[in-house]
Enzyme design. Structure first.
Site, PDB file in Angstrom:
ATOM      1  N   CYS A 158       0.807  -1.225   0.000  1.00  0.00           N
ATOM      2  CA  CYS A 158       0.000   0.000   0.000  1.00  0.00           C
ATOM      3  C   CYS A 158       0.840   1.274   0.000  1.00  0.00           C
ATOM      4  O   CYS A 158       0.457   2.279  -0.604  1.00  0.00           O
ATOM      5  CB  CYS A 158      -0.955   0.009   1.181  1.00  0.00           C
ATOM      6  N   HIS A 253      -1.519   7.177   3.863  1.00  0.00           N
ATOM      7  CA  HIS A 253      -0.064   7.075   3.985  1.00  0.00           C
ATOM      8  C   HIS A 253       0.581   8.297   3.336  1.00  0.00           C
ATOM      9  O   HIS A 253       0.250   8.675   2.208  1.00  0.00           O
ATOM     10  CB  HIS A 253       0.457   5.825   3.272  1.00  0.00           C
TER      11      HIS A 253
END
Length: 365
Positions: A158, A253
């Site tokens: 990810c 993120h």
């Protein structure tokens, strides 16, 4: 599209599996007709299997709630019930690898969110805007294993979604990158559920995530590689040095990135050129108008304090890479801050985009 393709979800009761279920609720191409999980959930109605641990914050989709959960370990149970499966399995890597291969051997394509097959050299690790041509390896994968209809395709870690598209955009424009230093600030949802304990995360930053730095430094090379002689041959550049940290953010993120171009000084791009390349970046998913593809894969913010996870993670439905603070670097050439939604672009919705690309290219016919 008049008839939606029936699909299955393996690991359907887990956090990523639940997100697949919810994101597919009104999908124009796919509908969930099969759910499978561990033996302890098998035999239960889906709504009963997840009643005390539904994590998505909305109601369980009605057309899935009354499906009976099957044992994910028995691939034959999916035959005739779905055209392909999304893999959100949560078990040991060797177990996942073997199980995904069993589904493929049964003639059921696997679109995986798991990491177990990312380094299998005939399995494409897809970011659809970047390495759509890696789909060419599937014919060799099927032939070498004696599979008829089944195959495996996976998505990368990810955290790579924060910087892979801007990196690819520059390389595609003729500005190869020699070295990259990246520091990721990764959300707690990336650790799954229940994830990192609250005692570790409140008023704290954890400067280590097991295995993440290796993934960050290596997976980009496979994505930027090429199909050759029945396998994917990794790129040799860029050389990547990474530090991966866990921060007290729920979703999103962030990465701080510095790049050095593999070019003479006079041929390196200006900041203006870089911004133009990024702002104009599109690729095959946009050309094909895939349902989950962002119209603008890279979005640039000019405020000095952006991007921020809480403000920017939902940009383009959580599927864009949001970039800010592009500036000169005193050590390398340029540096910037990038953000992506780890549980959408970086997980289930990224997997759905992979499936849409496979569908558009005829792999589920």
């Amino acid at each position: 599209m008049s008839e939606r393709i029936p699909v299955g979800v393996l690991g359907a009761t887990g956090m990523v599996g639940q997100r697949y279920i919810k994101l597919l609720e009104n999908h124009p191409w796919f509908r969930v007709t099969y759910v499978a999980a561990s033996p302890r959930s098998a035999g239960k109605l889906y709504r009963d299997a997840v009643s005390s641990r539904w994590l998505i914050g909305e109601n369980i989709p009605n057309d899935v709630a009354d499906l009976t959960v099957q044992d994910a370990n028995d691939a034959s149970l999916a035959l005739g019930k779905c055209r392909f499966v999304f893999s959100a399995l949560e078990m040991g890597k060797d177990e996942i690898k073997a199980l995904e291969e069993r589904y493929a051997a049964e003639g059921i394509p696997v679109v995986s969110n798991a990491s177990a097959n990312r380094w299998t050299d005939d399995v494409p690790m897809l970011v659809p805007e970047i390495n759509f041509d890696h789909l060419d390896i599937i014919a060799s994968q099927k032939k070498s294993r004696g599979w008829d209809k089944g195959f495996i395709a996976v998505k990368p870690n990810c955290s790579l979604q924060t910087y892979m598209m801007p990196l690819h955009a520059l390389i595609r424009a003729g500005f190869p990158v020699r070295r990259m230093i990246v520091t990721t600030l990764q959300a707690v949802s990336g650790a799954g559920y229940p994830g990192v304990s609250s005692f570790d995360m409140i008023d704290n930053i954890v400067p280590y995530i097991g295995g993440e730095e290796e993934k960050t430094e290596r997976e980009c090379l496979k994505i930027l590689g090429e199909v050759r002689d029945g396998k994917i041959v990794n790129a040799t550049l860029p050389i990547v040095s990474s530090t991966c940290t866990r921060v007290p953010v729920v979703d999103g993120h962030t990465a701080s990135v510095s790049l050095e171009f593999d070019l003479p000084e006079e041929k390196k791009p200006t900041l203006e050129q870089i911004e133009k390349i990024w702002s104009e970046y599109t690729s095959v998913p946009q050309e094909l108008k895939l349902p989950s593809a962002p119209a603008h894969p890279i979005v640039i913010r000019h405020e000095e304090n952006r991007p921020q996870p809480r403000r920017d993670r939902e940009t383009e439905g959580g599927m864009a890479c949001v970039i800010g603070r592009l500036r000169k670097c005193n050590v390398f050439d340029v540096k910037f801050i990038a953000l992506s939604h780890n549980t959408k672009r970086g997980a289930a919705l990224g997997g759905i985009l992979n499936a849409e690309l496979l569908k558009a290219k005829g792999f589920f016919n």
